[in-house]
Every structure is written in structure tokens, then in C-alpha cells.
Design an enzyme around this catalytic site. Structure first.
Site, short mmCIF file in Angstrom:
data_model
loop_
_atom_site.label_atom_id
_atom_site.label_comp_id
_atom_site.label_asym_id
_atom_site.label_seq_id
_atom_site.Cartn_x
_atom_site.Cartn_y
_atom_site.Cartn_z
CG ASP A 13 69.62 55.74 11.69
OD1 ASP A 13 69.55 54.48 12.37
OD2 ASP A 13 70.52 56.16 11.27
CE LYS A 16 66.37 49.78 8.02
NZ LYS A 16 67.06 51.14 8.20
N GLY A 17 61.88 50.16 11.07
CA GLY A 17 61.33 49.26 12.35
C GLY A 17 59.76 49.35 12.20
N GLY A 40 69.54 49.18 14.92
CA GLY A 40 68.71 49.10 15.76
C GLY A 40 67.22 49.54 15.34
CG HIS A 41 64.54 47.41 12.97
ND1 HIS A 41 65.16 48.50 12.14
CD2 HIS A 41 64.68 46.39 12.54
CE1 HIS A 41 65.52 47.86 10.92
NE2 HIS A 41 65.28 46.58 11.24
CB THR A 42 62.98 52.70 17.55
OG1 THR A 42 64.12 52.92 17.71
CG2 THR A 42 62.23 53.08 18.62
NE ARG A 144 88.12 31.38 1.92
CZ ARG A 144 88.71 31.31 1.04
NH1 ARG A 144 88.59 30.11 0.15
NH2 ARG A 144 89.82 32.10 0.77
CD GLN A 223 73.67 47.99 9.10
OE1 GLN A 223 73.36 47.14 8.59
NE2 GLN A 223 74.33 48.04 10.04
N GLY A 301 73.10 56.38 20.66
CA GLY A 301 72.67 57.68 20.89
C GLY A 301 73.36 58.86 20.31
CE LYS A 330 61.99 59.58 12.26
NZ LYS A 330 63.35 60.18 13.08
CG ASP A 332 55.94 63.65 11.84
OD1 ASP A 332 56.22 62.80 11.03
OD2 ASP A 332 56.25 63.64 13.15
CB VAL A 415 52.10 61.94 9.40
CG1 VAL A 415 51.96 62.15 7.94
CG2 VAL A 415 51.01 61.13 9.95
N GLY A 416 54.11 60.00 11.92
CA GLY A 416 54.39 60.08 13.28
C GLY A 416 55.07 58.73 13.93
#
Ligand code: GDP
Length: 427
Positions: A13, A16-17, A40-42, A144, A223, A301, A330, A332, A415-416
Site C-alpha cells: 500500500d 505503487k499503483g 490492489g493498485h489504485t 506440485r 504488496q 476496505g 504521501k 502531503d 504529494v497527492g
């Protein structure tokens, strides 16, 4: 662009996305090399929010080729949902999406076993799995008894599915868990081969041919390092290798063909699920970071645990991955902090100092973080377009993080959430 590995340096988290999305503009082929739809990548692009779990976010860029590598475990039904979602946005993956014939599939019994297994663990032993069958699919791969994407095309595929369903139901009934509906599963799996056939590729050959043709390859991890099965906080880890080494085994591109490693790292720390987290803040500051940083899982979530920047983790990550450039994200989120703490080491109760992350979690329990303090900048940084425009205190903080975090240079500062809020510094 040189062939690049992009990995998460903390517990996932890291954002990376977004960094992948920015670097994708210079790449030709984007390869996801491990993990499954538990990650999940956002990506926020042109005001739209896309959450991708399996397909590399490169698919959002017209003309880019995207590969699901052999190191991934892929639930084919999740993949179909993702393809439908993309089509709903007018993005066509056909002709640009390639799935390795060696990729293992997460089968429905893996999901059932994952949930039943976690439900049976006592409270303090719960791993915090997302219940999506990732662990059991990797166990089957190593044991296997896995099913690979290429198996979909074999005539005995449905017979093997049927056998596995029968033996899984025996196990589930012992646990009193819900059984698999074998007839429905067989019908669902029978449809898959035709739908997925156009995407199934010998991607080892595909990726290496692209490399020989001078195309540039971006290998993206899901991850993060501290969730790595070998290098993370075992057993509170994922079942694959998000670290840079996993990029080669998960794609079939030789380590000799990698030019650089970009480590994505947040300017503070988060982790989702159970397990050690030395700089965790269980107070109002932690809650502020969670709300301001939107620290809730893209897949489940679940609220993420939040804490101060941990240079021990960063240093360890820089070493394990051979990070050349940091992409720090991040900043900001820290804009309203009057004072910032940075963990520079861990001190064990007998005075022993750890400068990199220990394997022994019981030793870690006896440790407390050694903090340095820096003044906050109390200014909105989210509109900054050039590094030089940042408040001096913000630059001092970032530069201190870099100095404490191994030899890597700062390559990107974010920064955002939007693409435009990415300050590029020489990469
Ligand atoms: P990933 O798994 O590493 O791709 O991380 P996620 O996508 O789950 O989480 C990153 C979240 O942070 C997403 O909602 C991004 O839009 C957001 N994000 C990324 N970079 C920044 C940043 O610099 N500032 C802020 N405020 N949000 C960011």
C-alpha cells in the site's frame, strides 16, 4: 527507459499503483510478477479512479503490452471481472494482455480452504488473510498439485478439477465448513478455456523477445518487502516474493537484464492485518494519518494500521532489493503534523541496537523504537509542482529520510493521489 523493477519497500500500500502509472509512460511492456487478487493498485487518471487487482495498470495506457507473469497466482473469475470492468470504461485488453501459460490459478477450493483455515486459527494466530485463496494456491504450487493456466487447454482438465473438488469436500466436511458445489464448478470451469485462450502465451519467450528487440520492460510487484515470504515478518506475510528477486523468478527475465530497481516507500508507515509493526501509533496521530491518507484497503476496505516512518525497515529494504531510487509517496499526508518522529533503530531491553530488521519476532517484541524528531512544515504541499517549491522543513524531512534509508537516491516524490502530483527528480 531501462528495464526496471518496481517494488514496495514496506508492508504494501505504498502507492505503487500511481508510481507504476507514471513510469509506464516510458515502458513498452509491463509485467506483474507475483501475488494475486489480494493486492490492489489504485490509479487516478483524468479524474477517474481505477482499482486493478491482477492486470497491470499499464493497461490504462493505450498501446502498452501487459503481462501476468508466471509468479502470479490468478483467479480466472476475478480476471474476467477485471476485463469486464475495463471494457465498461472503454478500455480493450484484447491484443495487449498476455497471461503466462505457467501462471498458477487460484481455484475455488483454494478460496474455500483459505477461509476454513483462517476461521480455525485461534485469535492470536490469525494471519489476516483476505480469504481469496492466495496462500492455498501457492501451497499447491510448491506442493506440485497446482493448476496452471496452460492446463486449461488440456483434455484432462475437468477430470482433475472434479477429483480435487471431491478430495477438498472431504477436508471441508471434517471442519464443518460449507462444501463446494461440484456440478456448478465444473460448468463454470468448462467455459473458461475458450474465453481465456486468446490471452494464454509463453510469456517467458514473449518478454525475452521484447527485451532483445530493445523494448523497455517494467516489472511491477504487489504488496511489499516486509510481507515477503522469505524476508518479511514471517509468518505474518504473503505467500510469494514481492522483493526484487521475485521479479526475475516471477517473469523469466534474467537478473542480468535488469537495469535498475525503484523502491516505493511512504513518508510514514502502514500495515494491514496482524503482525509486528514497531512504529505503530494507536492514538489520535495514527487516526489522523489514516483519515488524511485514506488508509483503508483497496481490496477489503479494512482500516490500515498507521505509524511513523521506520528507517530500519527502509534500510533493510534497500539492502534486500538493491534499491537504486526511492519513490517516496504521501508527503502531503504529513502536512498538519507539528512534529514528526523518525525511527532510526530498535533498542532491545538489554540495550542491543538493531539497525536492520531482525528475523526473530520474539526479539522484536522486546524492542522499542529509537526516535529522532523533526519540526513539521504545517503547509499544504499538495499543489507543489517542483521539488524546489516545497517548504524547507519538508525538504529537510525528505532528505533526512533518504539519508537514513540506505544508499538509494530520491527519484520521485509524490504529494497527492493524482498523476500530476508526482515530482520527478531525474528518473
Ligand atoms: P499500492 O498497493 O502500493 O498501489 O497502494 P494503494 O493503491 O492501495 O494505495 C495507495 C493510495 O494512496 C491510493 O488511493 C492512491 O491514490 C493514494 N496515493 C498515492 N500517492 C499518494 C500521495 O502522494 N498522496 C496522497 N494523499 N495519496 C496518494
Amino acid at each position: 527507459m531501462p528495464n526496471t523493477i518496481l517494488m514496495g519497500a514496506q508492508w504494501g500500500d505504498e502507492g505503487k499503483g500511481k508510481v507504476i502509472d507514471v513510469l509506464t509512460s516510458q515502458a513498452d511492456v509491463i509485467v506483474r510478477y507475483q501475488g494475486g487478487s489480494n493486492a490492489g493498485h489504485t490509479v487516478i487518471a483524468e479524474g477517474k479512479k481505477y482499482v486493478l487487482h491482477l492486470i497491470p495498470s499499464g493497461i490504462l495506457h493505450p498501446g502498452k503490452q501487459c503481462v501476468i507473469g508466471n509468479g502470479v497466482v490468478m483467479d480466472p473469475f476475478d480476471l474476467l471481472k477485471e476485463i469486464d470492468m475495463l471494457r465498461g470504461y472503454g478500455i480493450e485488453p484484447d491484443g495487449r494482455l498476455f497471461i503466462s501459460d505457467r501462471t498458477h490459478m487460484v481455484m475455488q477450493w483454494h478460496r474455500a480452504l483459505d477461509k476454513a483455515d483462517e476461521a480455525h486459527r485461534s485469535h492470536d494466530k490469525k494471519i489476516g488473510t483476505t480469504g481469496r485463496g492466495i496462500g492455498p494456491a501457492y501451497s499447491a504450487k510448491m506442493g506440485r498439485s497446482g493448476f496452471r493456466v496452460g492446463d486449461l487447454l488440456r483434455p484432462d482438465f475437468l477430470d482433475r478439477v472434479s477429483e480435487m473438488c471431491v478430495s477438498t469436500n472431504l477436508r471441508l466436511s471434517k471442519w464443518g465448513a460449507e462444501l463446494l458445489d461440484i456440478d456448478t464448478l465444473l460448468k463454470d470451469y468448462a467455459k473458461l478455456a475458450d474465453i481465456l485462450k486468446p490471452y494464454i502465451t509463453d510469456t517467458v519467450v514473449f518478454i525475452n523477445a521484447a527485451d532483445r528487440a530493445g523494448k523497455s520492460i517494467l516489472l511491477e510487484g504487489a504488496q511489499g518487502t516486509m510481507l515477503d515470504i522469505d524476508f518479511g515478518t514471517y509468518p505474518f506475510v504473503t505467500s510469494s516474493n514481492p522483493t526484487a528477486g521475485g521479479a526475475c523468478t516471477g517473469s523469466g527475465l534474467s537478473p542480468r537484464r535488469i537495469d535498475r530497481v525503484v523502491g516505493v516507500i511512504k513518508c510514514y508507515t502502514t500495515r494491514v492485518g496482524s503482525g509486528p509493526f514497531p512504529t505503530e501509533l494507536a492514538d489520535a496521530t495514527g487516526e489522523h494519518l489514516r483519515q488524511k491518507g485514506g488508509e483503508f484497503g483497496a481490496t477489503t476496505g479494512r482500516p490500515r494500521r498507521c505509524g511513523w516512518y521506520d528507517a530500519v525497515v527502509a534500510r533493510y529494504s534497500a539492502m534486500v532489493n538493491g534499491v537504486d531510487f526511492w519513490a517516496m509517496t504521501k508527503l502531503d499526508v504529513l502536512d498538519e503534523q507539528p512534529t514528526l518522529k523518525i525511527c532510526v533503530a530498535y533498542r532491545r531491553d538489554d540495550g542491543h541496537i538493531y539497525e536492520t530488521f531482525p528475523a526473530d519476532l520474539s526479539a522484536l517484541e522486546r524492542c522499542t523504537p529509537v526516535y529522532e524528531e523533526m519540526p513539521g512544515w504545517m503547509t499544504d504541499t499538495s499543489k507543489t509542482t517542483r521539488y524546489e517549491e516545497l517548504p524547507l522543513k519538508a525538504r529537510a524531512y525528505v532528505e533526512r529520510l533518504v539519508a537514513l534509508s540506505g544508499a538509494a537516491r530520491l527519484g520521485i516524490l509524490s504529494v497527492g493521489p493524482a498523476r500530476e502530483t508526482t515530482l520527478r527528480l531525474g528518473i
